[in-house]
Scaffold this active site. Sequence first.
Site, PDB file in Angstrom:
ATOM      1  N   ILE A 297       0.895  -1.306   0.106  1.00  0.00           N
ATOM      2  CA  ILE A 297      -0.104   0.036   0.023  1.00  0.00           C
ATOM      3  C   ILE A 297       1.067   1.163   0.077  1.00  0.00           C
ATOM      4  O   ILE A 297       2.261   1.083   0.506  1.00  0.00           O
ATOM      5  CB  ILE A 297      -0.992  -0.031   1.279  1.00  0.00           C
ATOM      6  CG1 ILE A 297      -0.290  -0.083   2.620  1.00  0.00           C
ATOM      7  CG2 ILE A 297      -2.108  -0.942   1.029  1.00  0.00           C
ATOM      8  CD1 ILE A 297      -1.168   0.058   3.804  1.00  0.00           C
ATOM      9  N   ASP A 298       0.526   2.481  -0.566  1.00  0.00           N
ATOM     10  CA  ASP A 298       1.294   3.608  -0.460  1.00  0.00           C
ATOM     11  C   ASP A 298       1.705   4.111   0.559  1.00  0.00           C
ATOM     12  O   ASP A 298       0.964   3.822   1.727  1.00  0.00           O
ATOM     13  CB  ASP A 298       0.268   4.620  -1.279  1.00  0.00           C
ATOM     14  CG  ASP A 298      -0.118   4.190  -2.838  1.00  0.00           C
ATOM     15  OD1 ASP A 298       0.629   3.645  -3.296  1.00  0.00           O
ATOM     16  OD2 ASP A 298      -1.078   4.685  -3.040  1.00  0.00           O
ATOM     17  N   LYS A 299       2.680   4.812   0.481  1.00  0.00           N
ATOM     18  CA  LYS A 299       3.526   5.282   1.859  1.00  0.00           C
ATOM     19  C   LYS A 299       2.359   6.166   2.677  1.00  0.00           C
ATOM     20  O   LYS A 299       2.216   5.899   3.855  1.00  0.00           O
ATOM     21  CB  LYS A 299       4.429   6.483   1.350  1.00  0.00           C
ATOM     22  CG  LYS A 299       4.936   7.215   2.509  1.00  0.00           C
ATOM     23  CD  LYS A 299       6.000   8.110   1.954  1.00  0.00           C
ATOM     24  CE  LYS A 299       6.506   9.223   3.208  1.00  0.00           C
ATOM     25  NZ  LYS A 299       7.471  10.273   2.560  1.00  0.00           N
TER      26      LYS A 299
ATOM     27  N   THR B  84      -0.933   5.878   2.602  1.00  0.00           N
ATOM     28  CA  THR B  84      -2.188   5.036   2.943  1.00  0.00           C
ATOM     29  C   THR B  84      -1.827   4.321   4.049  1.00  0.00           C
ATOM     30  O   THR B  84      -0.934   3.726   4.358  1.00  0.00           O
ATOM     31  CB  THR B  84      -2.590   4.252   1.680  1.00  0.00           C
ATOM     32  OG1 THR B  84      -2.753   4.956   0.543  1.00  0.00           O
ATOM     33  CG2 THR B  84      -3.602   3.410   2.039  1.00  0.00           C
TER      34      THR B  84
ATOM     35  N   ARG C 277      -6.914   5.562  -6.130  1.00  0.00           N
ATOM     36  CA  ARG C 277      -6.930   6.973  -6.243  1.00  0.00           C
ATOM     37  C   ARG C 277      -7.255   7.415  -7.702  1.00  0.00           C
ATOM     38  O   ARG C 277      -7.788   8.448  -8.158  1.00  0.00           O
ATOM     39  CB  ARG C 277      -5.503   7.458  -5.760  1.00  0.00           C
ATOM     40  CG  ARG C 277      -5.011   7.008  -4.313  1.00  0.00           C
ATOM     41  CD  ARG C 277      -3.896   7.241  -3.882  1.00  0.00           C
ATOM     42  NE  ARG C 277      -3.193   8.569  -4.334  1.00  0.00           N
ATOM     43  CZ  ARG C 277      -1.800   8.524  -4.096  1.00  0.00           C
ATOM     44  NH1 ARG C 277      -1.095   7.599  -3.847  1.00  0.00           N
ATOM     45  NH2 ARG C 277      -1.176   9.822  -4.444  1.00  0.00           N
TER      46      ARG C 277
END
EC number: 5.4.99.-
Length: 350
Positions: A169-171, A173, A268
């Site tokens: 998962i993104d930084k 998130t 997103r």
Amino acid sequence: MSQAQSSNSTVPETDFNLLEDSEDADNHTSDSTATRLSLQFQLDESYLGQRIDQVAAAVWTEFSREKLKQWIKDGNLLVDGAAVKPKFKCEGTESLSLDVELEAQTRSLPENIPLNIIYEDDDIVVINKPVGMVVHPGAGNVTGTLVNALLFHYPKSVELARAGLVHRIDKDTSGLLVVAKNLETQFALSKQLEKKSVYRVYDLVVYGNIIAGGTVDQPIKRHPVDRVKMAVLPGGKDAVTHYNVKERFQNFTRVQARLETGRTHQIRVHFNYIGHGLIGDQVYVPRVRLPAGASVLLEDTLRGFRRQALHAAKLGLVHPRTKEEMLFEAPWPEDFTNLVEVLRTENKAY
């Protein structure tokens, strides 16, 4: 929300179908020790005519093709018990055996970084990742990552590709990730992801009013100009996001989304594509959109929320060893909770 929880019983029904009916995650067998690995794989007719190095790369995806090719040359990877050359053509009836002593798969160093562990056993670790933590080391982020923390928490993960990670998962998130603690589990979890039988649900808050739930089925690929971004473009990889409306405000909507696929920035990109970018998304919605007549509190909250309003709230999977269906939940982090509470008081629906 309540404390993060897990369940080993049948997963309860929610707004979405949970785990798909799943056969065994793969047909590997192993009698591996901590550092010695012995794997077998029975080919079928789908592999007819393919080179053994190509087949090995398809079967054992956690190793690079070059590494597997070297193992073939060294006699660590045998076909029907015999050494072959990498160009050997398969008939689709062979039995493969891989017997190697594992080496370090990463150059990252262990770091004593606290982890919020939701669940752990001999095979998997489920972690509630905080906002701001990078999952995997990369340019500009060689320390302080989840991989560095995993290497400290479980040193044997150095033997696994990406320290046992099977998804990211993104930084910015927050939320749930499952990590494998051995190679067999990593194979099995990767196979579940490929079969789309891992249940991943995210909570998010977007700009605008979404009237009802739906599905976004649009391909995603790297943006042709801005290489930081992904975009909905022809020729991209299939990407499917299902969503339900959970709470409406005057100018915003709280949504729950379920990933059928797991493309980079998928939620997103998809919500930006349908005209409902995420609050705080610095990449896809770079300017804060203040509603007319916003209170000072609402304005300060929106301007101060400087990461995408996205939280990986639920994670469901079939345990690779026990075959039990498991569901994990993680509560909203403080900033997400505060955002929703301010919207409830300062932007409540009529």
